[in-house]
Design an enzyme around this catalytic site. Structure first.
Site, PDB file in Angstrom:
ATOM      1  CD  GLU A   1      -0.786   4.207  11.753  1.00  0.00           C
ATOM      2  OE1 GLU A   1      -0.424   4.201  12.960  1.00  0.00           O
ATOM      3  OE2 GLU A   1      -1.081   3.171  11.124  1.00  0.00           O
TER       4      GLU A   1
ATOM      5  CE1 TYR B   1      -7.485   5.547 -14.778  1.00  0.00           C
ATOM      6  CE2 TYR B   1      -6.158   6.438 -12.996  1.00  0.00           C
ATOM      7  CZ  TYR B   1      -6.806   5.377 -13.584  1.00  0.00           C
ATOM      8  OH  TYR B   1      -6.782   4.158 -12.986  1.00  0.00           O
TER       9      TYR B   1
ATOM     10  CG  HIS C   1      -2.253  -0.663   0.898  1.00  0.00           C
ATOM     11  ND1 HIS C   1      -3.132  -0.155  -0.035  1.00  0.00           N
ATOM     12  CD2 HIS C   1      -2.826  -1.793   1.377  1.00  0.00           C
ATOM     13  CE1 HIS C   1      -4.199  -0.940  -0.108  1.00  0.00           C
ATOM     14  NE2 HIS C   1      -4.035  -1.941   0.725  1.00  0.00           N
TER      15      HIS C   1
END
Ligand SMILES: [Zn+2]
Length: 401
Positions: free
Chosen positions: A381, A304, A104
């Site tokens: 985080e 895109y 990730h």
């Protein structure tokens, strides 16, 4: 009493453990592309105890959740993408990827966790909502056009009586100040198109180039001519990037090969410039080759489109971020990024915005920290609850009634 910004933010911080726990579980088991069964299972599990109507994609592992407010009203969409990258993780995080060759590395695990956190906050405040919130949990953002599959399957009409009329997405960034929200009106990210050129000549002995048709100097001339085209033909106020990222020809010292291969990317910030530069790359390559009596085979793949933020939606993001997190955290971006994003497909259909949440880890300099897509990237985080609150607040404002 409607929930205040301060109450919403502290509710998000009170739920931080759950958000971080989901993020880390996703992080350990990254999946790539359009089919993410394990990730989808975690998403469904997280929605399970919420009053959200959930459906899954037919052609991909997408998940769509609908939360109905206490009163009728418009439908507002929040997106979180959930796919990982084919990168081998080299961080020493205790929750590092357990899947070799997958990571990730773009932080989509944090997007899912924040979106699910927002779903919980919103579910607890259904009384305050006039309308519906659609949670778009999408696979395949990293080049697989995941958003387009969801649109084709009726994403915007999932509430038939009230089609989606506004949308918001958040993207984490390891190279922006932790806790900052960064957005701009208009073009936010570029269109990305890929091209391939095969220069076709005639092979021969390296000692006698005049008996062959050498594709190598032609390929080299094309590389330079493309750069001249960009600097001389493209308006600097509506810029383009053309990068030759891969070039290959020949096999040894005494042979002229028959072909040379080149490929790369075109990045633009408007539909007009995009069409013009794609045509120009083909024209330059074809005619440079022709000047030397060679030919090219040209192949282009559409990536895109330009991601364009609605001006009003971008202003709302800035105001909301300032209200929730304090004015210094709310940052107007001067320039777009030349990266691409498939939320562009959603923003072509409904007004909305995508913003960046800064998450540069403490002790690192945003200028030099390993960035998104790096094998070493680490996301702080600490600001995840701020992202949860921002997602929720954007929806609450849109559905305030
Ligand atoms: Zn990403």
């Amino acid at each position: 009493m409607p929930t205040s910004a301060t109450e919403l933010l502290s509710a998000a911080y009170n739920d931080a453990d759950r958000t971080i726990d989901l993020r880390r579980r996703l992080h350990r088991h990254p999946e790539i592309g359009l089919h993410l069964p394990r990730t989808q299972e975690l998403v469904l599990e997280a929605f399970a105890d919420l009053p959200v109507e959930v459906s899954t994609g037919k052609s991909t592992s997408s998940v769509v959740g609908v939360l109905r407010g206490a009163r009728p009203g418009p439908t507002y969409l929040l997106r979180g993408d959930m796919d990982a990258l084919p990168v081998h993780e080299d961080t020493d995080l205790p929750f590092a990827s357990e899947v070799p060759g997958a990571m990730h590395a773009c932080g989509h695990d944090t997007h899912v966790a924040m979106l699910l956190g927002a779903a919980r906050l919103l579910a607890e405040r259904r009384d305050e909502l006039s309308g519906q919130v659609v949670f778009m949990v999408q696979p395949g953002e990293e080049g697989f056009h995941g958003a387009r599959f969801m649109l084709d399957e009726g994403l915007l009409d999932v509430v038939p009586e009230a089609p989606v009329s506004g949308a918001f997405a958040l993207h984490i960034s390891a190279t922006l100040a932790s806790g900052s929200i960064n957005v701009r009106p208009g073009p936010m990210m570029a269109a990305a198109d890929q091209w391939k050129i095969l220069v076709r000549g005639r092979g021969g002995h390296a000692s006698e180039p005049y008996t062959a048709a050498d594709p190598i100097p032609v390929a080299a001339e094309i590389v330079l001519a493309l750069q001249s085209m960009v600097t001389r033909r493209v308006d600097v106020f509506d810029p383009a990037v053309v990068t030759v990222a891969h070039i290959e020809a020949g096999s040894t010292t005494n042979v002229i090969p028959e072909t040379a291969f080149l490929e790369g990317t075109i990045r633009t910030l408007s539909a007009e410039r995009r069409a013009e530069v794609v045509a120009a790359v083909r024209r330059v390559a074809t005619h440079v080759a022709e000047a030397h009596g060679l030919t090219v085979e040209f192949d282009q793949a559409e990536g895109y489109p330009v991601t364009v933020n609605d001006a009003g939606a971008a202003a709302t993001v800035l105001d909301t971020a300032a209200e929730l997190l304090g004015p210094p955290a709310s940052r107007l971006m001067v320039f777009p990024l030349m990266g691409a994003e498939d939320f562009s497909y959603v923003l072509e259909r409904v007004p909305g915005a995508i913003a960046f949440l800064g998450a540069c880890p403490p002790g690192l300099d945003p200028q030099t920290a390993p960035g998104n897509h790096s094998n070493l990237v680490v996301f702080d985080e600490e600001p995840l609850p701020a992202g949860v609150a921002l997602y929720a607040r954007m929806a609450m404002q849109a559905l305030a009634g």
